[in-house]
Design a protein around this motif. Sequence first.
Motif, PDB file in Angstrom:
ATOM      1  N   GLY A 170     -36.784  12.125  46.161  1.00 44.48           N
ATOM      2  CA  GLY A 170     -36.717  13.172  45.206  1.00 44.48           C
ATOM      3  C   GLY A 170     -37.443  12.811  43.877  1.00 44.48           C
ATOM      4  N   ALA A 171     -37.103  11.539  43.500  1.00 44.34           N
ATOM      5  CA  ALA A 171     -37.880  11.251  42.270  1.00 44.34           C
ATOM      6  C   ALA A 171     -39.449  11.015  42.747  1.00 44.34           C
ATOM      7  CB  ALA A 171     -37.275   9.714  41.701  1.00 44.34           C
ATOM      8  N   SER A 172     -39.901  10.731  43.493  1.00 46.33           N
ATOM      9  CA  SER A 172     -41.181  10.754  43.595  1.00 46.33           C
ATOM     10  C   SER A 172     -41.723  12.094  43.812  1.00 46.33           C
ATOM     11  CB  SER A 172     -41.586   9.926  45.204  1.00 46.33           C
ATOM     12  OG  SER A 172     -41.243   8.833  44.899  1.00 46.33           O
ATOM     13  N   LEU A 173     -41.076  12.853  44.457  1.00 42.75           N
ATOM     14  CA  LEU A 173     -41.574  14.411  44.376  1.00 42.75           C
ATOM     15  C   LEU A 173     -41.632  15.249  43.187  1.00 42.75           C
ATOM     16  CD1 LEU A 173     -40.048  15.566  47.736  1.00 42.75           C
ATOM     17  CD2 LEU A 173     -42.550  15.296  47.426  1.00 42.75           C
ATOM     18  N   VAL A 212     -47.926  15.586  50.386  1.00 43.67           N
ATOM     19  CA  VAL A 212     -48.336  15.199  51.745  1.00 43.67           C
ATOM     20  C   VAL A 212     -47.483  14.185  52.408  1.00 43.67           C
ATOM     21  CG1 VAL A 212     -50.306  14.690  53.443  1.00 43.67           C
ATOM     22  CG2 VAL A 212     -50.511  16.240  51.743  1.00 43.67           C
ATOM     23  N   ILE A 213     -47.330  12.984  51.696  1.00 42.06           N
ATOM     24  CA  ILE A 213     -46.685  11.816  52.061  1.00 42.06           C
ATOM     25  C   ILE A 213     -45.192  11.826  52.225  1.00 42.06           C
ATOM     26  CG2 ILE A 213     -46.578   9.381  51.803  1.00 42.06           C
ATOM     27  CD1 ILE A 213     -49.105  10.232  53.128  1.00 42.06           C
ATOM     28  N   TRP A 214     -44.388  11.902  50.927  1.00 44.49           N
ATOM     29  CA  TRP A 214     -43.053  12.049  50.992  1.00 44.49           C
ATOM     30  C   TRP A 214     -42.125  12.751  52.202  1.00 44.49           C
ATOM     31  CZ3 TRP A 214     -41.173   7.619  49.267  1.00 44.49           C
ATOM     32  CH2 TRP A 214     -41.852   6.819  48.382  1.00 44.49           C
ATOM     33  N   PRO A 215     -42.416  14.152  52.185  1.00 42.10           N
ATOM     34  CA  PRO A 215     -41.837  14.774  53.131  1.00 42.10           C
ATOM     35  C   PRO A 215     -41.736  14.103  54.419  1.00 42.10           C
ATOM     36  CG  PRO A 215     -42.912  16.300  51.826  1.00 42.10           C
ATOM     37  CD  PRO A 215     -43.455  15.095  51.378  1.00 42.10           C
ATOM     38  N   ARG A 216     -42.983  13.766  55.039  1.00 41.75           N
ATOM     39  CA  ARG A 216     -43.134  12.966  56.105  1.00 41.75           C
ATOM     40  C   ARG A 216     -42.160  11.928  56.185  1.00 41.75           C
ATOM     41  NH1 ARG A 216     -48.939  12.829  58.843  1.00 41.75           N
ATOM     42  NH2 ARG A 216     -47.546  11.708  60.137  1.00 41.75           N
ATOM     43  N   PHE A 217     -42.183  11.041  55.254  1.00 43.32           N
ATOM     44  CA  PHE A 217     -41.484   9.906  55.186  1.00 43.32           C
ATOM     45  C   PHE A 217     -39.622  10.293  55.044  1.00 43.32           C
ATOM     46  CE2 PHE A 217     -39.190   6.583  52.438  1.00 43.32           C
ATOM     47  CZ  PHE A 217     -39.529   5.306  53.165  1.00 43.32           C
ATOM     48  N   GLY A 218     -39.609  11.421  54.503  1.00 44.30           N
ATOM     49  CA  GLY A 218     -38.221  11.781  54.511  1.00 44.30           C
ATOM     50  C   GLY A 218     -37.887  12.270  55.969  1.00 44.30           C
ATOM     51  N   LYS A 219     -38.538  12.746  56.583  1.00 39.86           N
ATOM     52  CA  LYS A 219     -38.185  13.154  57.891  1.00 39.86           C
ATOM     53  C   LYS A 219     -37.932  11.770  58.878  1.00 39.86           C
ATOM     54  CE  LYS A 219     -38.657  15.869  61.750  1.00 39.86           C
ATOM     55  NZ  LYS A 219     -37.771  15.152  62.680  1.00 39.86           N
ATOM     56  N   PRO A 264     -23.573  10.383  56.373  1.00 40.16           N
ATOM     57  CA  PRO A 264     -24.699   9.802  55.827  1.00 40.16           C
ATOM     58  C   PRO A 264     -24.440   8.315  55.011  1.00 40.16           C
ATOM     59  CG  PRO A 264     -24.199  11.873  54.606  1.00 40.16           C
ATOM     60  CD  PRO A 264     -23.352  11.658  55.679  1.00 40.16           C
ATOM     61  N   THR A 265     -25.327   7.245  55.618  1.00 42.02           N
ATOM     62  CA  THR A 265     -25.004   6.049  54.946  1.00 42.02           C
ATOM     63  C   THR A 265     -25.644   5.770  53.501  1.00 42.02           C
ATOM     64  OG1 THR A 265     -27.135   5.176  55.867  1.00 42.02           O
ATOM     65  CG2 THR A 265     -25.120   5.164  57.263  1.00 42.02           C
ATOM     66  N   SER A 266     -25.519   4.927  52.709  1.00 41.81           N
ATOM     67  CA  SER A 266     -26.116   4.626  51.667  1.00 41.81           C
ATOM     68  C   SER A 266     -27.651   4.261  51.637  1.00 41.81           C
ATOM     69  CB  SER A 266     -25.568   3.470  50.933  1.00 41.81           C
ATOM     70  OG  SER A 266     -25.714   2.210  51.732  1.00 41.81           O
ATOM     71  N   PHE A 267     -28.088   4.258  52.888  1.00 37.20           N
ATOM     72  CA  PHE A 267     -29.460   3.926  53.228  1.00 37.20           C
ATOM     73  C   PHE A 267     -30.388   5.317  53.094  1.00 37.20           C
ATOM     74  CE2 PHE A 267     -32.943   4.385  56.606  1.00 37.20           C
ATOM     75  CZ  PHE A 267     -33.680   3.170  56.297  1.00 37.20           C
ATOM     76  N   LEU A 268     -29.393   6.228  53.682  1.00 29.77           N
ATOM     77  CA  LEU A 268     -30.098   7.637  53.493  1.00 29.77           C
ATOM     78  C   LEU A 268     -30.062   8.103  52.036  1.00 29.77           C
ATOM     79  CD1 LEU A 268     -31.091  10.292  54.837  1.00 29.77           C
ATOM     80  CD2 LEU A 268     -28.640  10.979  54.922  1.00 29.77           C
ATOM     81  N   TRP A 269     -28.888   8.071  51.349  1.00 31.08           N
ATOM     82  CA  TRP A 269     -28.751   8.313  49.872  1.00 31.08           C
ATOM     83  C   TRP A 269     -29.678   7.827  49.015  1.00 31.08           C
ATOM     84  CZ3 TRP A 269     -26.609  12.672  49.312  1.00 31.08           C
ATOM     85  CH2 TRP A 269     -25.618  13.040  50.156  1.00 31.08           C
ATOM     86  N   ILE A 270     -30.021   6.557  49.163  1.00 31.93           N
ATOM     87  CA  ILE A 270     -30.928   5.725  48.486  1.00 31.93           C
ATOM     88  C   ILE A 270     -32.298   6.175  48.710  1.00 31.93           C
ATOM     89  CG2 ILE A 270     -31.865   3.725  47.979  1.00 31.93           C
ATOM     90  CD1 ILE A 270     -29.250   3.788  46.593  1.00 31.93           C
ATOM     91  N   HIS A 271     -32.685   6.382  49.890  1.00 32.64           N
ATOM     92  CA  HIS A 271     -33.919   6.854  50.131  1.00 32.64           C
ATOM     93  C   HIS A 271     -34.322   8.344  49.648  1.00 32.64           C
ATOM     94  CE1 HIS A 271     -34.369   3.283  52.487  1.00 32.64           C
ATOM     95  NE2 HIS A 271     -35.808   3.397  52.134  1.00 32.64           N
TER      96      HIS A 271
END
Length: 87
Positions: A62-65, A27-34, A50-57
């Motif tokens: 992905g790891a959290s999911l 429920v939480i992580w896809p919203r954060f991804g958006k 894409p920046t490193s900000f996007l890649w790291i997040h």
Amino acid sequence: MRCHTPGVMLSRRWAGFLVLVGVWTWVIWPRFGKAIWDDPRSWHGDTGSPTSFLWIHALLIGASLTIGTVVGVLGIKGFRAAARDRD
């Protein structure tokens, strides 16, 4: 493949908790991804790449999911095993 770990017991309550953690993760992580996707820091302004900000997040999400999915599946398996033991 079936494995058995002697002495390990998971109550129905804890199994249910693990299932809820798995659901909460999805429920939480896809919203954060958006939100990260829409953040201007995620993209270089001039090239739109894409920046490193996007890649790291993206890696963190992905790891959290993945972890949330594993925990949820373990909860489901534990819940089913506890239900079989009650019968």
